[in-house]
Design a protein around this motif. Structure first.
Motif, PDB file in Angstrom:
ATOM      1  N   SER A  27       0.836  -1.201   0.000  1.00  0.00           N
ATOM      2  CA  SER A  27       0.000   0.000   0.000  1.00  0.00           C
ATOM      3  C   SER A  27       0.869   1.248   0.000  1.00  0.00           C
ATOM      4  O   SER A  27       1.938   1.274   0.590  1.00  0.00           O
ATOM      5  CB  SER A  27      -0.937   0.001   1.208  1.00  0.00           C
ATOM      6  OG  SER A  27      -0.172   0.017   2.385  1.00  0.00           O
ATOM      7  N   ASN A  32      -7.097  10.356  -2.117  1.00  0.00           N
ATOM      8  CA  ASN A  32      -8.223   9.667  -2.717  1.00  0.00           C
ATOM      9  C   ASN A  32      -9.088  10.688  -3.422  1.00  0.00           C
ATOM     10  O   ASN A  32      -9.920  11.340  -2.813  1.00  0.00           O
ATOM     11  CB  ASN A  32      -8.999   8.923  -1.619  1.00  0.00           C
ATOM     12  CG  ASN A  32      -9.995   7.948  -2.197  1.00  0.00           C
ATOM     13  OD1 ASN A  32     -10.082   7.775  -3.417  1.00  0.00           O
ATOM     14  ND2 ASN A  32     -10.730   7.305  -1.319  1.00  0.00           N
ATOM     15  N   LYS A  50     -10.760   8.312  -9.574  1.00  0.00           N
ATOM     16  CA  LYS A  50      -9.894   7.174  -9.298  1.00  0.00           C
ATOM     17  C   LYS A  50     -10.760   6.062  -8.720  1.00  0.00           C
ATOM     18  O   LYS A  50     -11.371   6.240  -7.672  1.00  0.00           O
ATOM     19  CB  LYS A  50      -8.798   7.572  -8.309  1.00  0.00           C
ATOM     20  CG  LYS A  50      -7.775   6.502  -8.071  1.00  0.00           C
ATOM     21  CD  LYS A  50      -6.664   7.059  -7.193  1.00  0.00           C
ATOM     22  CE  LYS A  50      -5.529   6.099  -7.052  1.00  0.00           C
ATOM     23  NZ  LYS A  50      -4.458   6.679  -6.230  1.00  0.00           N
ATOM     24  N   ILE A  52     -10.807   2.510  -7.080  1.00  0.00           N
ATOM     25  CA  ILE A  52      -9.940   1.579  -6.379  1.00  0.00           C
ATOM     26  C   ILE A  52     -10.703   0.271  -6.210  1.00  0.00           C
ATOM     27  O   ILE A  52     -11.777   0.244  -5.612  1.00  0.00           O
ATOM     28  CB  ILE A  52      -9.508   2.145  -5.016  1.00  0.00           C
ATOM     29  CG1 ILE A  52      -8.735   3.442  -5.234  1.00  0.00           C
ATOM     30  CG2 ILE A  52      -8.674   1.121  -4.259  1.00  0.00           C
ATOM     31  CD1 ILE A  52      -8.383   4.184  -3.960  1.00  0.00           C
ATOM     32  N   THR A  74      -9.186   6.478 -13.719  1.00  0.00           N
ATOM     33  CA  THR A  74      -7.989   5.710 -13.423  1.00  0.00           C
ATOM     34  C   THR A  74      -8.367   4.520 -12.567  1.00  0.00           C
ATOM     35  O   THR A  74      -9.132   4.658 -11.607  1.00  0.00           O
ATOM     36  CB  THR A  74      -6.957   6.570 -12.665  1.00  0.00           C
ATOM     37  OG1 THR A  74      -6.707   7.749 -13.426  1.00  0.00           O
ATOM     38  CG2 THR A  74      -5.658   5.825 -12.452  1.00  0.00           C
ATOM     39  N   GLU A  76      -7.118   1.484 -10.036  1.00  0.00           N
ATOM     40  CA  GLU A  76      -6.066   0.993  -9.150  1.00  0.00           C
ATOM     41  C   GLU A  76      -6.556  -0.294  -8.508  1.00  0.00           C
ATOM     42  O   GLU A  76      -7.577  -0.304  -7.823  1.00  0.00           O
ATOM     43  CB  GLU A  76      -5.725   2.021  -8.066  1.00  0.00           C
ATOM     44  CG  GLU A  76      -4.633   1.544  -7.144  1.00  0.00           C
ATOM     45  CD  GLU A  76      -4.271   2.546  -6.060  1.00  0.00           C
ATOM     46  OE1 GLU A  76      -3.700   2.117  -5.045  1.00  0.00           O
ATOM     47  OE2 GLU A  76      -4.561   3.738  -6.222  1.00  0.00           O
ATOM     48  N   ASN A  77      -5.840  -1.388  -8.739  1.00  0.00           N
ATOM     49  CA  ASN A  77      -6.165  -2.672  -8.129  1.00  0.00           C
ATOM     50  C   ASN A  77      -5.434  -2.791  -6.798  1.00  0.00           C
ATOM     51  O   ASN A  77      -4.221  -2.900  -6.763  1.00  0.00           O
ATOM     52  CB  ASN A  77      -5.764  -3.831  -9.045  1.00  0.00           C
ATOM     53  CG  ASN A  77      -6.726  -4.012 -10.183  1.00  0.00           C
ATOM     54  OD1 ASN A  77      -7.930  -3.913 -10.011  1.00  0.00           O
ATOM     55  ND2 ASN A  77      -6.201  -4.288 -11.361  1.00  0.00           N
ATOM     56  N   LYS A  78      -6.180  -2.739  -5.698  1.00  0.00           N
ATOM     57  CA  LYS A  78      -5.588  -2.898  -4.364  1.00  0.00           C
ATOM     58  C   LYS A  78      -5.497  -4.374  -3.993  1.00  0.00           C
ATOM     59  O   LYS A  78      -4.563  -4.794  -3.335  1.00  0.00           O
ATOM     60  CB  LYS A  78      -6.415  -2.166  -3.305  1.00  0.00           C
ATOM     61  CG  LYS A  78      -6.228  -0.681  -3.313  1.00  0.00           C
ATOM     62  CD  LYS A  78      -4.930  -0.310  -2.664  1.00  0.00           C
ATOM     63  CE  LYS A  78      -4.882   1.180  -2.454  1.00  0.00           C
ATOM     64  NZ  LYS A  78      -3.655   1.624  -1.879  1.00  0.00           N
ATOM     65  N   ASN A  95      -5.250  -3.951 -16.339  1.00  0.00           N
ATOM     66  CA  ASN A  95      -3.843  -3.763 -15.970  1.00  0.00           C
ATOM     67  C   ASN A  95      -3.000  -3.252 -17.122  1.00  0.00           C
ATOM     68  O   ASN A  95      -1.949  -2.666 -16.904  1.00  0.00           O
ATOM     69  CB  ASN A  95      -3.254  -5.066 -15.418  1.00  0.00           C
ATOM     70  CG  ASN A  95      -3.390  -5.136 -13.912  1.00  0.00           C
ATOM     71  OD1 ASN A  95      -3.807  -4.198 -13.271  1.00  0.00           O
ATOM     72  ND2 ASN A  95      -3.054  -6.283 -13.354  1.00  0.00           N
ATOM     73  N   LYS A  98      -4.586   1.505 -17.737  1.00  0.00           N
ATOM     74  CA  LYS A  98      -5.045   1.891 -16.403  1.00  0.00           C
ATOM     75  C   LYS A  98      -5.787   3.212 -16.345  1.00  0.00           C
ATOM     76  O   LYS A  98      -6.352   3.552 -15.324  1.00  0.00           O
ATOM     77  CB  LYS A  98      -3.872   1.925 -15.441  1.00  0.00           C
ATOM     78  CG  LYS A  98      -3.306   0.546 -15.185  1.00  0.00           C
ATOM     79  CD  LYS A  98      -2.354   0.581 -14.028  1.00  0.00           C
ATOM     80  CE  LYS A  98      -1.835  -0.781 -13.715  1.00  0.00           C
ATOM     81  NZ  LYS A  98      -2.495  -1.397 -12.605  1.00  0.00           N
ATOM     82  N   SER A  99      -5.801   3.995 -17.454  1.00  0.00           N
ATOM     83  CA  SER A  99      -6.543   5.252 -17.427  1.00  0.00           C
ATOM     84  C   SER A  99      -7.099   5.576 -18.807  1.00  0.00           C
ATOM     85  O   SER A  99      -6.570   5.117 -19.818  1.00  0.00           O
ATOM     86  CB  SER A  99      -5.692   6.403 -16.905  1.00  0.00           C
ATOM     87  OG  SER A  99      -4.675   6.696 -17.821  1.00  0.00           O
TER      88      SER A  99
END
Length: 133
Positions: A27, A32, A50, A52, A74, A76-78, A95, A98-99
């Protein structure tokens, strides 16, 4: 021949079921910015959203943007491996991409869905994009 086909199907099933079970990335502290105008110095006519993604959920149920403005989405893979598709806006992220930036010129509600089969909770992985005047 049958054993070969069964082996291929089994490998495909294992990959599909384990897509959300991948090791989470380290992380990073980050701002955010899920609503319009969050970035300092950004133009009044552009917005950033964004998204997530964690296992079977996005960080918000709804994301809001203003009509007629340029929006950069955008991903984001957490946790796990996910993609997004925003129906009606031709936004598809994963992946590899990503945007994406689009101009949202129609008010209303758009479905945001996970576009990569990610396991047992995949069908419930949804959110809404609300476009306001």
């Amino acid at each position: 021949m049958k054993k070969w086909m069964i082996s291929i199907v089994a490998v495909g099933l294992i990959i599909a079921l384990s897509a959300c079970g991948t090791k989470p990335q380290a992380s990073q502290p980050a701002a955010n910015e899920n609503t319009a105008g969050g970035a300092a110095g950004s133009s009044a006519s552009s917005q950033e959203v964004k998204l997530i993604a964690t296992n079977f959920a996005f960080d918000q149920k709804e994301y809001k943007v203003k009509k007629g403005q340029e929006v950069t989405f955008t991903l984001e893979n957490k946790e796990g491996l996910h993609g997004i598709a925003i129906n009606g806006l031709k936004v598809n992220l994963d992946n590899n991409k990503k945007s994406a930036t689009v101009i949202v010129d129609k008010e209303g509600s758009y479905d945001i869905i996970c576009s990569i089969p990610c396991g047992s909770g995949h069908m419930a992985m949804r959110a809404k994009l609300i476009v306001e005047a």
